[in-house]
Design an enzyme around this catalytic site. Structure first.
Site, short mmCIF file in Angstrom:
data_model
loop_
_atom_site.label_atom_id
_atom_site.label_comp_id
_atom_site.label_asym_id
_atom_site.label_seq_id
_atom_site.Cartn_x
_atom_site.Cartn_y
_atom_site.Cartn_z
N TYR A 1 0.82 -1.22 0.35
CA TYR A 1 -0.05 0.25 0.05
C TYR A 1 0.67 1.27 -0.08
CZ TYR A 1 -3.77 -3.15 0.61
OH TYR A 1 -4.72 -4.16 0.39
N PHE B 1 -10.65 -4.28 10.63
CA PHE B 1 -11.81 -3.89 10.17
C PHE B 1 -11.61 -4.24 8.50
CE2 PHE B 1 -9.25 -0.01 10.18
CZ PHE B 1 -9.22 0.42 8.98
#
Length: 413
Positions: free
Chosen positions: A124, A413
């Site tokens: 990322y 999450f």
């Protein structure tokens, strides 16, 4: 055939979940009721799939999130999750295209940043994300810890009691909000989060009922919650049971001490796995012999942050000292690019575009790493990940940005 990347609808859910499970190396066939349960919690307008013919080969979705920053403000951010690309379709730009669509939508909504939990470190950074919080895990050998095994309750006059799932769903959300108001790096928990954590909704990958424990202060206020599971094992009639902490929320030092002491005094437990904790967690210091807490993960990245609206992001938090700083932020995708003047102080700060000469030049990902106060600008400069345009700029950035306690995100999450 060209890959079709598009927003999914109800008719795509089974194929989408199959692709997601495949990407995460879970048995590909959805579990019983998984399509219905997962679908009920997804905003399909923010869920993408990559399709090769009739087969889904890539998944991506996002949802709204509120992130606590230094000072207690909670700006809206874009939380990214369920990102997969099937092994058969790697290196074809699938993730890049899905990420570009999602970040563009996040900017249009006015989200200050995007967040995610990275399954792998190298992925990322190229999209402007930087590691913003870290976590550690410890394995505590109970016999060595040195705590009084005749423990009969908190010495502070509070009490510890077991609770069922319904009680946790009733009392847990308000308790977590109290923690989140003061712990930068924490994110909000939805009603569905609490329902999954307490078995009120079937978990797609299986769920074993844990033990829940509440701590009440001497005044009767619920100041702590502990949830743990146990792996039972006996050898030659000797217990070798291991408890793993799934959740420990404490809003006072007394609650934190009481819950750890309680767990480390439970009969038949020989090892306690702390679960993911803040890297500066106090738990080892609560033990007469801190060496009994062996670091199984000394430190690893957890929450990643990608700035989108730099002025909004920098104005949302408070700072450790008064001062000003000019940041030149580079960003190939353009969202965070610019030169910004930050006038900072303990009550907050102002941030705006400027033509003044830069003090510090850094990429969007490096700013994401600095934002919550964990990373050091001086360290980034030493690593070649930022450039000091004026002598002393990195030290000044650290004086302003770093925090006394390290940021911590308790939740996946």
């Amino acid at each position: 055939m060209a890959l079709d990347i598009r927003t999914i609808d109800d008719s795509d859910l089974t194929a989408w979940i199959t692709a997601m499970r495949t990407g995460f190396l879970i048995s590909p066939t959805p579990a019983k009721d998984e399509v219905e349960v997962r679908g009920a919690g997804m905003d399909l307008a923010r869920s993408q799939g990559a399709f090769d013919g009739g087969r889904c080969v890539g998944t991506f979705r996002s949802h709204p999130q509120w992130l606590t920053v230094p000072g207690g403000a909670q700006p809206a951010v874009n939380a990214i999750t369920n990102v997969t690309v099937s092994p058969t379709h790697r290196r074809r730009g699938v993730l890049s295209r899905m990420m570009a669509r999602d970040l563009a939508a996040a900017e249009e909504r006015g989200d200050a940043a995007a967040t995610l939990i990275a399954a792998e470190y190298p992925i990322y950074g190229r999209f402007g994300f930087g590691a913003a919080t870290f976590c550690s895990t410890w394995e505590v050998h109970v016999a060595r810890a040195g705590l009084d095994r005749r423990y009969a309750g908190p010495e502070c006059g509070g009490r510890v009691d077991f609770a069922d799932g319904a009680t946790v769903r009733e009392l847990g959300p308000a308790l977590h909000e109290r923690l989140r108001a003061t712990r930068h790096g924490a994110v909000d928990r939805t009603e569905r989060w609490w329902r999954f954590a307490t078995g009120d909704l079937p978990h797609p990958t299986g769920w074993k009922e844990p033990f829940h424990v509440l701590y009440r202060s001497p005044e009767g206020r619920v100041d702590g919650l502990l949830t743990y599971g146990v792996e039972e094992q006996w050898t030659a009639k000797q217990p070798e049971n291991k408890a793993t902490v799934r959740d420990l929320v404490a809003v006072s030092p007394a609650a934190e001490r009481a819950l750890w002491h309680f767990l480390l005094s439970v009969d038949w437990l020989t090892v306690v796995d702390s679960g993911y904790r803040a890297p500066d967690d106090v738990m080892p210091l609560l033990l007469p012999d801190p060496r009994a807490a062996r670091a199984t993960t000394a430190q690893t990245d957890f929450l990643w942050l990608r700035p989108l609206d730099v002025p909004a992001l920098l104005e949302a938090r408070t700072y450790a000292a008064e001062g000003s700083l000019v940041l030149e932020v580079t960003d190939p995708d353009g969202y965070a690019a610019g030169r910004y003047l930050l006038d900072a102080g303990p009550d907050g700060g102002s941030c705006s575009s400027t033509t003044r000469d830069a003090d510090l030049t850094l990429g969007a990902g490096a700013l994401g790493s600095l934002y919550l106060g964990d990373e050091s600008a001086a360290r980034l400069v030493a690593a070649g990940l930022a450039a000091e345009e004026r002598p002393g700029a990195a030290a000044r950035a650290d004086l302003l940005l770093r925090t006394a306690r390290r940021p911590w995100c308790p939740d996946m999450f």
